[in-house]
Design a protein around this motif. Sequence first.
Motif, short mmCIF file in Angstrom:
data_model
loop_
_atom_site.label_atom_id
_atom_site.label_comp_id
_atom_site.label_asym_id
_atom_site.label_seq_id
_atom_site.Cartn_x
_atom_site.Cartn_y
_atom_site.Cartn_z
N ASP A 243 34.59 129.95 44.85
CA ASP A 243 33.75 128.81 45.21
C ASP A 243 32.51 128.82 44.33
O ASP A 243 31.71 129.75 44.38
CB ASP A 243 33.37 128.94 46.70
CG ASP A 243 32.95 127.64 47.32
OD1 ASP A 243 33.52 126.60 46.96
OD2 ASP A 243 32.08 127.67 48.20
N LEU B 79 29.21 126.65 43.22
CA LEU B 79 28.31 125.53 43.42
C LEU B 79 27.34 125.36 42.25
O LEU B 79 26.69 124.32 42.12
CB LEU B 79 27.50 125.71 44.71
CG LEU B 79 28.22 125.40 46.01
CD1 LEU B 79 29.07 126.55 46.45
CD2 LEU B 79 27.22 125.03 47.06
N ALA C 284 32.64 123.20 43.75
CA ALA C 284 32.29 122.72 45.09
C ALA C 284 31.07 121.84 44.93
O ALA C 284 30.10 122.20 44.26
CB ALA C 284 31.99 123.89 46.02
N LYS D 110 28.29 119.24 46.98
CA LYS D 110 27.74 118.72 48.23
C LYS D 110 27.92 117.20 48.24
O LYS D 110 27.57 116.52 47.29
CB LYS D 110 26.27 119.07 48.35
CG LYS D 110 25.68 118.75 49.70
CD LYS D 110 24.19 119.00 49.79
CE LYS D 110 23.83 120.39 49.38
NZ LYS D 110 22.43 120.69 49.57
N THR E 196 25.92 119.55 56.67
CA THR E 196 26.10 119.58 55.22
C THR E 196 27.59 119.77 54.92
O THR E 196 28.24 120.66 55.48
CB THR E 196 25.27 120.71 54.58
OG1 THR E 196 23.90 120.49 54.90
CG2 THR E 196 25.44 120.73 53.08
N PHE F 141 30.78 119.77 51.89
CA PHE F 141 31.15 119.98 50.49
C PHE F 141 32.60 119.57 50.26
O PHE F 141 33.46 119.80 51.11
CB PHE F 141 31.02 121.46 50.12
CG PHE F 141 29.60 121.97 50.16
CD1 PHE F 141 28.84 122.02 49.01
CD2 PHE F 141 29.03 122.37 51.36
CE1 PHE F 141 27.54 122.48 49.04
CE2 PHE F 141 27.73 122.83 51.41
CZ PHE F 141 26.98 122.88 50.25
N THR G 285 37.73 120.13 52.00
CA THR G 285 36.31 120.07 52.37
C THR G 285 35.97 121.24 53.28
O THR G 285 36.83 121.81 53.94
CB THR G 285 35.96 118.77 53.13
OG1 THR G 285 36.73 118.71 54.33
CG2 THR G 285 36.21 117.54 52.30
#
Length: 183
Positions: free
Chosen positions: A55, A57, A64, A66, A76, A78, A101
């Motif tokens: 994963d 970000l 990933a 948001k 929140t 993702f 998700t």
Amino acid sequence: MASSHSHTLFMFIFNFLLFSIPITSSINSFSENLLETITMTRMEKTSHLHFYFQDKLSGKNPTAMKIIGNGFGFGTTFMIDDALTQGPERDSKVVGRAQGTYAMAAQNDMALLMVVTFGFTEGKYNGSSISMVGRNHVVDDVREMPIVGGSGLFRGYALAHTVWFDPKTGDASVEYNVSVIHF
């Protein structure tokens, strides 16, 4: 669900063949062979899958992203397209993708709702997929989530264990041990 419909259809065809046509040794032999063939191909098997969910970000090419929410608080959400790898290292061999998700589903706890399909691109499971939907209480060392289906007649569970997590970037490597029962 599909299994009970298949069984009902099989029993209808079997009974039709058995009772509509005069029984001779060749028909009887045919129906016995048909029953044996179907039974052998429908035997339940258990497979264990082991892989790592990468994963990411941060950086230029996050896996990933948001899609709603502020920070990492409640609500929140993702969208992910994460590599599945053989080992915990980011450069380990890719064996598939985790797509779906995850969302912060608890107001006062670190629990995600995971809706993810694991699609495999290597080895004997190439072209197969399994779907996982469940609560991921990320502060627990090992978390169990249900496998709810996939391509084929899969059911089972997944055990997740965070190997490493970078709190500054949100990047993580999560180990998955998945047991699936299939035909």
